[in-house]
Design an enzyme around this catalytic site. Structure first.
Site, PDB file in Angstrom:
ATOM      1  N   CYS A 153      -7.642 -21.553 -31.639  1.00  0.00           N
ATOM      2  CA  CYS A 153      -6.338 -20.910 -31.677  1.00  0.00           C
ATOM      3  C   CYS A 153      -6.070 -20.155 -30.385  1.00  0.00           C
ATOM      4  O   CYS A 153      -5.056 -19.514 -30.229  1.00  0.00           O
ATOM      5  CB  CYS A 153      -6.255 -19.976 -32.870  1.00  0.00           C
ATOM      6  SG  CYS A 153      -7.585 -18.784 -32.894  1.00  0.00           S
ATOM      7  N   LEU A 200      -1.179   4.428  10.430  1.00  0.00           N
ATOM      8  CA  LEU A 200      -2.543   3.978  10.132  1.00  0.00           C
ATOM      9  C   LEU A 200      -3.098   3.103  11.241  1.00  0.00           C
ATOM     10  O   LEU A 200      -4.293   3.015  11.440  1.00  0.00           O
ATOM     11  CB  LEU A 200      -2.545   3.151   8.840  1.00  0.00           C
ATOM     12  CG  LEU A 200      -2.196   3.901   7.572  1.00  0.00           C
ATOM     13  CD1 LEU A 200      -1.976   2.924   6.432  1.00  0.00           C
ATOM     14  CD2 LEU A 200      -3.307   4.885   7.228  1.00  0.00           C
ATOM     15  N   GLY A 201      -2.222   2.445  11.918  1.00  0.00           N
ATOM     16  CA  GLY A 201      -2.703   1.547  12.961  1.00  0.00           C
ATOM     17  C   GLY A 201      -1.583   0.630  13.381  1.00  0.00           C
ATOM     18  O   GLY A 201      -0.446   0.739  12.895  1.00  0.00           O
ATOM     19  N   GLY A 231       3.179  -5.122  14.173  1.00  0.00           N
ATOM     20  CA  GLY A 231       3.675  -3.806  14.554  1.00  0.00           C
ATOM     21  C   GLY A 231       2.946  -2.706  13.816  1.00  0.00           C
ATOM     22  O   GLY A 231       1.815  -2.888  13.354  1.00  0.00           O
ATOM     23  N   VAL A 232       3.663  -1.577  13.660  1.00  0.00           N
ATOM     24  CA  VAL A 232       3.023  -0.372  13.133  1.00  0.00           C
ATOM     25  C   VAL A 232       2.851  -0.451  11.609  1.00  0.00           C
ATOM     26  O   VAL A 232       3.711  -0.981  10.903  1.00  0.00           O
ATOM     27  CB  VAL A 232       3.904   0.849  13.500  1.00  0.00           C
ATOM     28  CG1 VAL A 232       3.344   2.128  12.926  1.00  0.00           C
ATOM     29  CG2 VAL A 232       4.031   0.939  15.009  1.00  0.00           C
ATOM     30  N   VAL A 233       1.723   0.089  11.137  1.00  0.00           N
ATOM     31  CA  VAL A 233       1.489   0.207   9.697  1.00  0.00           C
ATOM     32  C   VAL A 233       1.391   1.691   9.383  1.00  0.00           C
ATOM     33  O   VAL A 233       0.667   2.426  10.057  1.00  0.00           O
ATOM     34  CB  VAL A 233       0.176  -0.504   9.284  1.00  0.00           C
ATOM     35  CG1 VAL A 233      -0.016  -0.430   7.779  1.00  0.00           C
ATOM     36  CG2 VAL A 233       0.173  -1.957   9.744  1.00  0.00           C
ATOM     37  N   THR A 244       2.702  -2.317   0.467  1.00  0.00           N
ATOM     38  CA  THR A 244       1.510  -2.750  -0.276  1.00  0.00           C
ATOM     39  C   THR A 244       0.737  -1.552  -0.803  1.00  0.00           C
ATOM     40  O   THR A 244       1.010  -0.403  -0.430  1.00  0.00           O
ATOM     41  CB  THR A 244       0.529  -3.549   0.621  1.00  0.00           C
ATOM     42  OG1 THR A 244      -0.017  -2.653   1.598  1.00  0.00           O
ATOM     43  CG2 THR A 244       1.190  -4.720   1.320  1.00  0.00           C
ATOM     44  N   ASP A 304      -6.882 -16.539   7.461  1.00  0.00           N
ATOM     45  CA  ASP A 304      -7.355 -15.575   8.461  1.00  0.00           C
ATOM     46  C   ASP A 304      -8.316 -14.579   7.813  1.00  0.00           C
ATOM     47  O   ASP A 304      -8.204 -13.365   7.987  1.00  0.00           O
ATOM     48  CB  ASP A 304      -6.152 -14.858   9.098  1.00  0.00           C
ATOM     49  CG  ASP A 304      -6.544 -14.122  10.378  1.00  0.00           C
ATOM     50  OD1 ASP A 304      -7.698 -14.284  10.838  1.00  0.00           O
ATOM     51  OD2 ASP A 304      -5.695 -13.380  10.915  1.00  0.00           O
TER      52      ASP A 304
HETATM   53  P1  ADP Z   1      -1.193  -6.665  10.885  1.00  0.00           P
HETATM   54  O1  ADP Z   1      -1.394  -7.399   9.626  1.00  0.00           O
HETATM   55  O2  ADP Z   1       0.218  -6.430  11.253  1.00  0.00           O
HETATM   56  O3  ADP Z   1      -2.004  -7.293  11.959  1.00  0.00           O
HETATM   57  P2  ADP Z   1      -3.133  -4.819  10.112  1.00  0.00           P
HETATM   58  O4  ADP Z   1      -3.278  -5.380   8.764  1.00  0.00           O
HETATM   59  O5  ADP Z   1      -4.178  -5.170  11.102  1.00  0.00           O
HETATM   60  O6  ADP Z   1      -1.742  -5.217  10.679  1.00  0.00           O
HETATM   61  O7  ADP Z   1      -3.016  -3.244   9.993  1.00  0.00           O
HETATM   62  C1  ADP Z   1      -3.270  -2.356  11.077  1.00  0.00           C
HETATM   63  C2  ADP Z   1      -4.196  -1.244  10.607  1.00  0.00           C
HETATM   64  O8  ADP Z   1      -3.556  -0.488   9.597  1.00  0.00           O
HETATM   65  C3  ADP Z   1      -5.465  -1.780   9.969  1.00  0.00           C
HETATM   66  O9  ADP Z   1      -6.501  -1.881  10.859  1.00  0.00           O
HETATM   67  C4  ADP Z   1      -5.787  -0.725   8.922  1.00  0.00           C
HETATM   68  O10 ADP Z   1      -6.609   0.264   9.460  1.00  0.00           O
HETATM   69  C5  ADP Z   1      -4.462  -0.128   8.572  1.00  0.00           C
HETATM   70  N1  ADP Z   1      -3.980  -0.668   7.294  1.00  0.00           N
HETATM   71  C6  ADP Z   1      -3.258  -1.790   7.112  1.00  0.00           C
HETATM   72  N2  ADP Z   1      -2.953  -1.965   5.818  1.00  0.00           N
HETATM   73  C7  ADP Z   1      -3.495  -0.920   5.153  1.00  0.00           C
HETATM   74  C8  ADP Z   1      -3.533  -0.530   3.768  1.00  0.00           C
HETATM   75  N3  ADP Z   1      -2.939  -1.269   2.829  1.00  0.00           N
HETATM   76  N4  ADP Z   1      -4.189   0.596   3.446  1.00  0.00           N
HETATM   77  C9  ADP Z   1      -4.798   1.324   4.396  1.00  0.00           C
HETATM   78  N5  ADP Z   1      -4.806   1.020   5.708  1.00  0.00           N
HETATM   79  C10 ADP Z   1      -4.157  -0.089   6.098  1.00  0.00           C
END
Ligand code: ADP
Ligand code: MG
Length: 638
Positions: free
Chosen positions: A144, A387-388, A393-395, A453, A500
């Site tokens: 079931c 964050l980086g 670009g910028v995150v 995200t 990747d």
């Molecule tokens: P892209 O995908 O544009 O190349 P990345 O994924 O390399 O960017 O992100 C750049 C940086 O930001 C990463 O090295 C990480 O330290 C930080 N980062 C990215 N996404 C997250 C996340 N969801 N939470 C925490 N840190 C993050």
């Protein structure tokens, strides 16, 4: 999959071939060999197997699955599973969920090419002439419930239940006494079902109109679970709506409302958490691998040492049903026991000074920002810090509606083929797994567009390996590998290719869990240096010969990359083929060069990564097989 046989003492239920014959349960030694599963009478005194009682030919097996335990089942019968073959189900009871999982996985693996594998099964027992799940009275009646997996697959576990406690090392645990009559605890993996009562581990303010508010420690009734991540529930006032499934836990032990109780935490996670907190007297209570039992884990820096140690104590029970850690101090409940030891060490390495928990700090990320939401209003986002900077670009780290942690990728104009991505994002929103970074939604009504995200506070795995991890244990390294294999096995099951996979595209959660990110995103990159295999940004070091030579991507090219990622983990973040440049790598890898064995990887670990680098893509394992191999190895190491 190793070829060796498995042997285990289980309790076997008689097969009740006649409706009225009484059931009995006997201890039998089960042996899984290449052709069959045999069970024997067993002499516990001599530790020997005696006469053969029966056997099942592997090729006749149609299904292997867990069974929901009987109501009021005794502690030794909490982890049943069923082996269905032409004569019906054979019910077997394991001592622990781990052993049960191991057997189910091994059997599924060896029967995966059988002819008559079933697609539906009965989740409850056949008893007294009826199926307890669907009340059908014909033993041959079709199952079931649809099997989550078929043909030797392993279930994608629900996000909350991924880590089962592994067996503790006996020397460090106190000898256990026989269990008193205790309310049976269903195995954690069963999880709630409609009608179950759950307790909110975190408060959840509703995000979308159909959501129901959760108040921490209150009870809710589950009404509907058709979406695995958003369950319909009712609160005690009769209000109904959707709740994020990862904010609640099934009310089973009564301990859920205590902050020191960490359900579903295993020994090495507990150690990791306590070491990270690094507080003398840090403690938590977790489920022991023995059904219905609990373990107190304590961290001590006795003598003022800077490096502390972890100790694990079983909570024992007297024949009168009282609980104790130290013999002379008995308590009628576990909270009373904990309260006492918060003030008195009484035999422990330290008094229980501070509870350590991975849940009090922050609620987990819900699966999206409310039931059914994917376009996010950018005015609901607050940016907190950068964050980086990555390919797009910028995150930034920020909050959604002022309270939910999110990571926001601000897509630099001209860096992404946006329309294609936006289309794909709808598919990616549906990918959900505890080892994948969750896509919450997108802001596409303005430029630059944002990708929002889940946020992982320990950042990128590569940096974590290089800078944060100090003296990792072999178990910790392998657990990181396991997290990735599980996330990737899910992607593989969805026929989704990452393209990747590498340590730089994995992130580390607050509790040390690893999650894979940026899956499939490389397809939308507008930068020839990145997309062409001759480009300077192309992941040459993570690519198999068929990608380098013919750009042939597949789940098998992800497998190759996974092997390299495993190598990055075991070298704590070294650059693969560090002395070679990209064109040398293309030449040498296509003519057979492979990465060396890292010092921290033993032969077994190295052989797992080496299988990922087989020349012929079809000879490489699947992620599902890798997950199983890694889990087996972890199991042996515990
Ligand atoms: P892209 O995908 O544009 O190349 P990345 O994924 O390399 O960017 O992100 C750049 C940086 O930001 C990463 O090295 C990480 O330290 C930080 N980062 C990215 N996404 C997250 C996340 N969801 N939470 C925490 N840190 C993050
Ligand atoms: Mg990235």
């Amino acid at each position: 999959m190793s070829e060796r046989n498995l042997e285990q003492l289980f309790i076997k239920r008689s097969q009740q071939k006649k409706k009225t014959s009484p059931l009995n349960y006997k201890e039998r030694l089960f042996v899984l060999s290449d052709e069959k599963i045999s069970y024997y009478d067993y002499d516990p005194e001599k530790g020997k197997k005696k006469s053969l009682k029966g056997s099942i030919e592997l090729e006749k097996i149609k299904c292997v699955e867990t069974v929901i335990p009987e109501d009021n089942s005794p502690p030794e019968r909490l982890f049943p599973f069923q082996i269905i073959y032409d004569e019906g189900p054979l019910y077997v009871f394991s001592k622990s969920d781990d052993i049960r999982k191991l057997w189910i996985r091994k059997i599924r693996h060896v029967v995966r090419f059988n002819k008559d594998l079933m697609q539906k099964y009965h989740p409850r027992f056949w008893e007294d002439g009826v199926w307890r799940c669907c009340q059908q009275a014909v033993k041959q009646a079709m199952g079931c419930q649809v099997l989550e997996t078929r043909n030797g697959g392993f279930a994608n576990k629900s996000h909350r239940k991924s880590r089962k406690p592994l067996p503790p090392t006996p020397e460090e645990e106190k000898p256990s006494r026989p269990l008193p009559p205790q309310p049976p605890q269903p195995p954690p993996q069963q999880g709630p079902c409609p009608g179950s009562t759950v307790i909110a581990e975190y408060s959840y303010p509703p995000m979308a109109p159909q959501d129901l508010e959760l108040r921490k420690d209150e009870e809710y009734t589950i009404l509907e679970m058709s979406d695995a991540n958003w369950w319909k529930a009712r609160d005690k006032y009769g209000k109904e709506g959707y709740i994020p499934a990862n904010y609640v836990t099934e009310a089973t032990s009564g301990l859920e409302k205590f902050d020191w109780y960490c359900k579903n935490m295993n020994r090495s996670q507990a150690e990791h958490l306590m070491k990270t907190e690094n507080k003398d007297g840090g403690f938590l209570v977790r489920d022991s691998s023995k059904a219905g039992k609990y373990t107190v884990s304590v961290f001590s820096k006795a003598g003022g040492e800077t490096v502390g140690m972890c100790k694990h104590y079983n909570i024992c029970t007297t024949s009168q049903g009282q609980f104790y850690l130290a013999q002379s101090h008995n308590f009628s409940s576990i909270p009373d026991l904990i309260n006492y030891h918060q003030h008195n060490s009484a035999g422990l390495v330290s008094r229980l000074k501070h509870f350590v928990s991975n849940r009090v700090e922050s609620a987990p990320s819900p699966f999206g920002l409310g039931y059914g939401v994917w376009e996010i209003d950018p005015t609901h986002l607050t940016f907190i810090k950068e964050l980086g900077c990555g390919q797009f670009g910028v995150v930034k780290y920020g909050k959604w509606q002022g309270q939910h942690d999110v990571a926001i990728k601000m897509i630099k104009e001209g860096s992404m083929s946006e329309d294609d991505f936006i289309e794909e994002a709808k598919v990616m929103m549906k990918l959900r797994h505890q080892n994948l970074v969750q896509l919450y939604g997108v802001c596409t009504t303005q430029r630059p567009i944002y990708i929002v995200t889940e946020f992982l506070s320990n950042g990128c795995l590569l940096t974590y390996l290089r800078e944060t991890l100090k003296g990792p244990t072999p178990i910790h390294l392998l657990e990181m590998c396991k997290d990735v294999t599980e996330g990737m096995a899910y992607l593989e099951s969805q026929q989704f290719i990452h393209r990747d996979l590498a340590a730089r595209n994995c992130l580390v959660a607050a509790n040390g869990d690893i999650k894979v990110t940026d899956f499939g995103l490389s397809r939308y990159v507008l930068d020839d240096e990145y997309t062409s295999s001759a480009g300077t940004k192309f992941p040459v070091r993570w690519s198999p010969p068929e990608v380098l030579l013919y750009c042939k991507f597949s789940s098998k090219s992800d497998i190759w990359a996974y092997g390299v990622l495993m190598w990055e983990i075991y070298t704590l973040g070294k650059m693969p083929y560090e002395r070679l440049n990209n064109s040398e790598i293309v030449d040498k890898v296509s003519t057979g060069l492979r990465l060396y064995r890292p010092q921290l990887a033993n032969e077994r670990v190295y052989s797992i990564m080496s299988t990922c680098w087989r020349e012929k893509a079809e000879e490489r394992p699947t992620f599902e097989e890798l997950a199983s191999n890694v889990q087996d190895l972890l199991y042996e190491m515990q």
